[in-house]
Design a protein around this motif. Structure first.
Motif, mmCIF file in Angstrom:
data_model
loop_
_atom_site.group_PDB
_atom_site.id
_atom_site.type_symbol
_atom_site.label_atom_id
_atom_site.label_comp_id
_atom_site.label_asym_id
_atom_site.label_seq_id
_atom_site.Cartn_x
_atom_site.Cartn_y
_atom_site.Cartn_z
ATOM 1 N N SER A 177 -1.906 6.420 1.877
ATOM 2 C CA SER A 177 -3.207 5.776 2.096
ATOM 3 C C SER A 177 -3.430 5.408 3.563
ATOM 4 N N TYR A 178 -2.344 5.391 4.347
ATOM 5 C CA TYR A 178 -2.509 5.060 5.765
ATOM 6 C C TYR A 178 -1.858 6.070 6.714
ATOM 7 N N PRO A 216 0.835 -1.208 0.000
ATOM 8 C CA PRO A 216 0.000 0.000 0.000
ATOM 9 C C PRO A 216 0.864 1.250 0.000
ATOM 10 N N GLU A 234 -2.140 10.043 7.617
ATOM 11 C CA GLU A 234 -2.882 11.281 7.386
ATOM 12 C C GLU A 234 -1.935 12.472 7.404
#
Length: 362
Positions: free
Chosen positions: A46-47, A42, A49
């Motif tokens: 995407s993980y 990933p 913030e």
């Protein structure tokens, strides 16, 4: 038709300027280049913030330790437009150092190997591209450590300096070799087939959104924070005489001609204005010990437009122990016609005839 001296002077200046622009554009992109490999992991944005990222972060100082490999100079022993290799490969080496927790000797990767063998895919002394460098390493399956093939700032088409007098062909010797003693003392250069190397697992280009540069910066910062430095394109003309401080000049073109690495970011204490920490490949005499700070979030000089990243696959931590002359690390040996060694052949004939005569007498 005769031209005035003034017009001739103007034409000459135009031609010189065009020649210089061509010379200093170190970015060359193949039409069939693959800018993103098949992704298995990933992407960090995407993980992570945006609000959770720190105001300042640099891999040059993480709890008092540097996770960066050494600074480089692409312009010695002569000019070579290989910024694309320096920016991308040094970032990959940094990520290996990060994976090792900055323990042990630095692993520095062979830029010269890519110049010798990657001219069709990655680039040459006359330009290349960061994702194409990662594409080449991934498809080849390895990049040697730089003790196999130190940087000499030459590729096969180069004529500057001593380049026309050195062998930069893609061969076993052009991949990894050693030279044992002086040739006048019986030494020779030998290819090394078992050598320390690293691989690329994944690579990609971060999507640039002109309408949402904050979102693009989030992706870049998350990638750097989670996995390490990235390679970035930049318009280098305005920074040739950069002498320190945070670069904030606007109005320059965002069309790029050079590739650098971004190793982190910071914020000005008084204004809170954020900036990228950029490592160049012009030596430590330039800028701030080879680095510069460039204002973030405005795509100044095109810095945020083409960001490339790569993750290491594997890398050698314990080598196959080769002899000093490398003779036990050669997989195959070229055929040498024994009939060409007249002395040895005569010696064998004499030994054979002597043995026959002895048998007859016996």
């Amino acid at each position: 038709m005769f031209l005035s001296r003034a017009l001739l002077s103007t034409l000459a200046a135009t031609l010189i300027a065009a020649s210089s622009a061509e010379r200093y554009n170190e970015i060359k992109i193949r039409d069939d280049a693959i800018h993103n490999s098949e992704l298995k992991s990933p992407l960090p944005h995407s993980y992570i913030e945006l609000g959770s990222l720190p105001d300042s972060f640099s891999w040059a100082d993480v709890d008092g330790s540097s996770y960066l490999t050494h600074s480089l100079n692409q312009h010695v022993p002569q000019y070579c437009g290989s910024c694309w290799a320096h920016g991308s490969i040094s970032s990959l080496a940094d990520r290996i150092k990060i994976a090792r927790g900055a323990q042990g000797d630095d692993i520095n990767l062979s830029i010269q190997f890519v110049l010798n063998c990657g001219s069709e895919t990655a680039g040459s002394c006359h330009g290349g591209y960061h994702t194409s460098t990662y594409e080449f390493i991934k498809s080849t399956g390895y990049i040697p450590y730089d003790t196999c093939q130190p940087y000499i700032a030459c590729s096969k088409e180069s004529t500057d300096g001593f380049c026309s007098h050195v062998d930069t062909t893609c061969s076993a010797g052009g991949t990894c070799k050693t030279c044992d003693t002086f040739a006048g003392m019986g030494g020779a250069c030998t290819e090394i087939d078992y050598f320390p190397n690293a691989t690329v697992a994944e690579y990609g280009l971060i999507d640039f959104d002109e309408d949402n540069i904050e979102g693009t910066c989030h992706k870049i910062m998350a990638e750097i924070f989670a996995r390490g430095p990235v390679a970035a394109t930049i318009n280098a003309e305005p920074i040739v005489k950069y002498a320190g401080g945070v670069y904030t000049e606007t109005g320059h073109p965002t069309e790029t001609n050079h590739i650098v690495a971004i190793v982190g970011w910071g914020a000005c204490p008084k204004t809170g204005k954020k900036y990228w920490i950029v490592r160049n490949s012009w030596g430590q005499y330039w800028g701030e010990m080879g680095y510069m700070r460039l204002e973030m979030g405005k795509n100044l000089l095109g810095i945020e437009g083409e960001i490339a990243w790569a993750t290491p696959g594997s890398f050698t931590v314990m080598n196959f122990p080769c002899y000093e002359n490398g003779e036990n690390c050669v997989k195959q040996q070229e055929y040498l016609d024994p009939s060409m060694d007249i002395v040895s052949m005569q010696r064998r004939l004499k030994a054979h005839n002597d043995a026959e005569r002895k048998n007859i007498r016996g």
